[in-house]
Design a protein around this motif. Structure first.
Motif, PDB file in Angstrom:
ATOM      1  N   GLU A  45       3.530  24.112  70.523  1.00 34.23           N
ATOM      2  CA  GLU A  45       4.171  23.086  69.774  1.00 34.23           C
ATOM      3  C   GLU A  45       5.300  22.313  70.902  1.00 34.23           C
ATOM      4  O   GLU A  45       4.942  20.972  70.634  1.00 34.23           O
ATOM      5  N   THR A  46       5.920  22.907  71.670  1.00 34.59           N
ATOM      6  CA  THR A  46       6.676  22.191  72.494  1.00 34.59           C
ATOM      7  C   THR A  46       6.050  21.337  73.607  1.00 34.59           C
ATOM      8  O   THR A  46       6.246  20.320  73.913  1.00 34.59           O
ATOM      9  N   ILE A  47       4.759  22.010  73.853  1.00 33.96           N
ATOM     10  CA  ILE A  47       4.092  21.411  75.002  1.00 33.96           C
ATOM     11  C   ILE A  47       3.338  20.174  74.629  1.00 33.96           C
ATOM     12  O   ILE A  47       3.459  19.098  75.074  1.00 33.96           O
ATOM     13  N   LEU A  48       2.877  20.099  73.057  1.00 31.97           N
ATOM     14  CA  LEU A  48       2.260  18.808  72.466  1.00 31.97           C
ATOM     15  C   LEU A  48       3.168  17.860  72.247  1.00 31.97           C
ATOM     16  O   LEU A  48       3.150  16.704  72.538  1.00 31.97           O
ATOM     17  N   LYS A  49       4.268  18.385  71.955  1.00 34.94           N
ATOM     18  CA  LYS A  49       5.511  17.250  71.674  1.00 34.94           C
ATOM     19  C   LYS A  49       5.862  16.674  73.161  1.00 34.94           C
ATOM     20  O   LYS A  49       6.143  15.287  73.261  1.00 34.94           O
ATOM     21  N   ASN A  50       5.952  17.529  74.049  1.00 36.91           N
ATOM     22  CA  ASN A  50       6.338  16.994  75.487  1.00 36.91           C
ATOM     23  C   ASN A  50       5.164  16.050  76.101  1.00 36.91           C
ATOM     24  O   ASN A  50       5.739  14.933  76.573  1.00 36.91           O
TER      25      ASN A  50
END
Lengths: 277, 191
Positions: A45-50
């Motif tokens: 999730e953090t990666i995709l938000k990034n």
């Protein structure tokens, strides 16, 4: 700046700030596979938000803007010259699209423009496709790349595709999540040592969803991907179902005495672009 | 998701288990290679790390027209390089959270157990998300001496998401994952 330099600088900006669609799609598919409330999910999730934030702001996806490797079709040699590529890199650095990321290997001094003999890396490729391809690969992932010389008794790896499979799985076990998993493997069977690394990086330019035109290699890619994802290493090595997003295998001729298997590890921040010229 | 807010208490930190997702809030400070070397050489720290957080990070920071600072990119850097220094840092400063990527060694794990500290894994490469979670730069130490990438920056963070990778009970997620994946690797080689 000439038109060519401007266009190359824009290619660098886009590569640095916007992950290709197929890589983002693979990350989304990975997210769907991971269990609710797992650390794998939180990482993805953090990666995709990034990815979304970087694209919207036009800022680097990762602070390590990496080694820039250009693959340029031979027929563009007179237009997309090493001098123009270098000028584009210097301009992109000046504008903050690239970190000051090049050090003299002897003195350790920063080469602030990111341009010097050897940087960026440029390969002219023997095709008439009129394409310029760029890959930006960070140091954390580069540190996890490996080269094997077969046969390798410790792996029971002989000079055949089964031996290749064993070597690549050993590279996965060695890399764990340290190269910023889930990663993508570019593999080269054969070549001399230098050609092995060049071809393995060249494999990283392939669309993640494509199918290898050589049936035996296509089958091996699928098998290694499935087996690697059963290791449980997961995103950033914290455990999970997605250790790799893709495996891409190519080959180079070898001399009878050598049989190298070279594995280039690319992090999830798979920054690559190609443009038709 | 467990929310942690500065100052981080020993009770809250000891309640964390490897694998827990956490949201870090409040004050954190960066420190990487030169900072650790300075500390190990007996340098006096300019600020109090008790119940605080140390983030292994070399951020890209720009100065606003009004003189304040803004973080443009700020993902974690690889933590293993600080292995030789971290146990003493934990023991002497009373820091509670070490934030980085890739994990640290058994001596650091022991220091976490002894002093009530944890190692948090931030998402490697997620430079934009980390920059977004940093709402304010409140101070900076050693800017002249170490340069911007290695200075000790003091950040105010909001909902900075990490995973507990090494807890204060002797568990390291990295060691567990590596042992399990090695078993599977050996199994596949036997085929």
């Amino acid at each position: 700046m000439t038109k060519t330099v401007t266009r190359l600088a824009e290619l660098i900006h886009e590569t640095s700030s916007s992950l290709p669609d197929d890589a983002e799609k693979a990350l989304r598919a990975a997210l769907r596979r991971e269990a609710k409330d797992s650390s794998a999910r939180l990482v993805l999730e953090t990666i995709l938000k990034n990815v979304a934030l970087a694209r919207a702001a036009g800022t680097p996806v990762c602070q390590d803007t990496g080694t820039l490797t250009f693959f340029v079709s031979e027929n563009l040699r007179r237009t997309v010259t090493p001098e123009r590529i270098a000028a584009a890199v210097a301009a992109a650095t000046e504008r903050g699209w690239l970190r000051r990321n090049t050090n003299d290997a002897v003195t350790g001094k920063s080469i602030d423009s990111n341009v010097c003999p050897g940087a960026p890396v440029i390969h002219y490729t023997l095709d008439a496709e009129s394409k310029v391809r760029l890959i930006m690969k960070g140091g954390g992932s580069e540190n996890m790349s490996m080269q094997f010389s077969l046969p390798d008794a410790s792996l029971g790896a002989g000079r055949d595709l089964e031996g290749v499979r064993r070597a690549v799985l050993a590279a996965v076990q060695h890399a764990q999540g340290y190269g910023c998993a889930p990663g993508i493997l570019g593999v080269c069977i054969g070549g001399d040592r230098a050609a092995g690394f060049e071809e393995s990086k060249h494999q990283l330019l392939r669309n993640l969803a494509d199918t290898n035109p050589v049936p035996a290699l296509a089958k091996l890619e699928r098998r290694i991907l499935r087996e690697a994802n059963s290791f449980g290493i997961g995103p950033m090595g914290l455990g999970g179902k997605t250790t790799l997003l893709a495996v891409k295998i190519g080959a180079r001729p070898r001399v009878p005495a050598s049989f190298f298997v070279t594995v280039a590890y690319l992090c999830w921040a798979a920054r690559r672009r190609e443009i038709s010229w | 998701m467990t929310t942690l807010t500065y100052p981080f208490s020993e009770v809250d930190v000891r309640a964390l288990k490897a694998g827990d997702a956490v949201s870090v809030n409040g004050l954190i400070r960066t420190g990487r290679d030169r900072f650790h070397k300075f500390f190990a050489d007996g340098g006096k720290l300019p600020c109090d790390f008790r119940d605080g957080a140390l983030f292994h990070c070399g951020p890209v920071v720009v100065k606003n027209p009004d003189g304040s600072w803004r973080v443009v990119a700020g993902g974690p850097t690889t933590s293993v390089r600080e292995n030789p220094y971290e146990p003493a840092f934990i023991e002497q400063t009373g820091v509670r959270l070490i934030i980085g990527k890739g994990g640290m060694d058994a001596r650091t794990l022991d220091a976490c157990a002894k002093c009530g500290a944890v190692y948090l894994q931030a998402v490697g490469g997620a430079a934009a998300v980390t920059a977004h979670a940093i709402t304010r730069v409140t101070n900076v130490y050693f800017l002249e001496e170490f340069g911007a990438a290695e200075a000790c920056w003091e950040f105010e963070v909001k909902d900075f998401r990490c995973v507990v990778a090494m807890d204060s009970h002797g568990t390291s997620l990295f060691a567990q994952v590596e042992a399990a994946s090695n078993r599977r690797f050996r199994e596949l080689l036997a085929k």
